[in-house]
Scaffold this active site. Structure first.
Site, short mmCIF file in Angstrom:
data_model
loop_
_atom_site.label_atom_id
_atom_site.label_comp_id
_atom_site.label_asym_id
_atom_site.label_seq_id
_atom_site.Cartn_x
_atom_site.Cartn_y
_atom_site.Cartn_z
N CYS A 23 -5.20 -12.23 -2.62
CA CYS A 23 -4.19 -11.37 -3.27
C CYS A 23 -4.00 -11.93 -4.85
O CYS A 23 -4.14 -13.11 -4.86
CB CYS A 23 -3.00 -11.11 -2.75
SG CYS A 23 -3.15 -10.24 -0.99
N CYS A 74 -5.31 -6.56 -2.99
CA CYS A 74 -3.66 -6.50 -2.83
C CYS A 74 -3.07 -7.44 -4.02
O CYS A 74 -3.87 -8.21 -4.71
CB CYS A 74 -3.45 -7.19 -1.68
SG CYS A 74 -4.49 -8.70 -1.17
#
Ligand code: AVW
Length: 260
Positions: A82, A163
């Site tokens: 992420c 993400c």
């Protein structure tokens, strides 16, 4: 006799080509797993190769759909990192030169799947068991060619698993830095998952003489395609600074990518 000898030579050459292509892909896979030991667990290059091959072997080279690569995608076990995913459009060389030196950002080609097949060409033929690396359709020759379908599927997957805050490196030397018809604009932007992605930062890499800025109208199109819940930022990053960061790995990532 001459015909038989020629046939044998051709057969052997074709076999060598197949083996050298498989060899390149397998060596890249092993090299990646060696250098990224956290990914090694759960990945088996032989299983990945088998899943790859079944997507296009024995099929007409204009009749391989992106979905044919679903088993390949499932065979690769690698979690998204992420806040570090970097998309690119018309900046391939620079984006890769940058991520080669900095761990703060990573492109699709820095993942196992992208790394294995970057810059390669492959196809087969109807009812053939062979892989060819020449005489394959070009990117735009037909829609469902093995290479294009692979990158479409890989891009969909890369975006869908993204993400946190994601970034895209765009080319400020172009009159139109964002295009709705690029893979980034037509595939990746649309596959970002609003449950996982917080926002998008455009890194518009500009030279002193460039006239394109973050106020370019094409960025309106980009914002329109984005989920309204995403935050949106655009930064004009000087080309010279990115180049400086590529040659000097000591400069911290944050200062490499800040606004002009
Ligand atoms: P790109 P994208 N003919 O720099 O946003 C031949 O435009 O599309 O960036 N090759 C093509 C064509 C074409 N018309 N269109 C695309 N390509 C191939 C995966 C060619 O190999 C990453 F995650 C070219 O170098 C990036 O975020 C490459 O696609 C995103 O897709 C990129 O063309 C970049 O695709």
């Amino acid at each position: 006799i001459v015909v038989v000898v020629i046939a044998i030579i051709c057969g052997v050459t074709a076999q060598n080509k197949l083996h050298s292509f498989r060899k390149v892909v397998m060596e890249r896979c092993e090299e990646y797993l060696q250098k990224n030991s956290h990914v090694t667990r759960n990945n088996d290059c032989k299983i990945i190769w088998a899943a790859f091959e079944q997507a296009y072997i024995g099929k007409d080279s204009c009749d391989v759909s992106p979905e044919a690569y679903d088993p390949l995608i499932r065979s690769v076990k690698q979690d998204a990192v992420c806040n570090s995913m970097l998309f690119w459009s018309k900046t391939k060389q620079m984006a890769h030169a940058f991520t080669a030196k900095r761990n703060c950002l990573a492109t699709l080609e820095d993942t196992l799947l992208g790394f294995m097949f970057d810059d390669l060409t492959w196809c087969s033929k109807n009812k053939s068991k062979e892989t060819f690396t020449t005489g394959c359709p070009g990117w735009s020759d037909c829609q469902n060619n093995p290479v294009r379908s692979f990158w479409l599927k890989a891009s969909i997957n890369f975006a869908a698993t993204a993400c946190g805050n994601v970034s895209v490196m765009l080319n400020g030397s172009l009159e139109t830095p964002f295009s709705n018809s690029s893979i980034f604009g037509s595939v990746e932007v649309k596959n970002l998952d609003p449950n996982k992605v917080k926002g998008l930062t455009v890194l518009l890499v500009t030279k002193d003489t460039d006239v394109t800025t973050c106020r370019h109208p094409s960025f309106q199109n980009l914002q329109t395609s984005l989920n309204p819940n995403f935050s949106y930022n655009c930064r004009e990053v000087p080309y010279s600074r990115v180049e400086g960061c590529i040659s000097d790995p000591e400069i911290p990532c944050r200062s490499c990518l800040k606004e002009r």
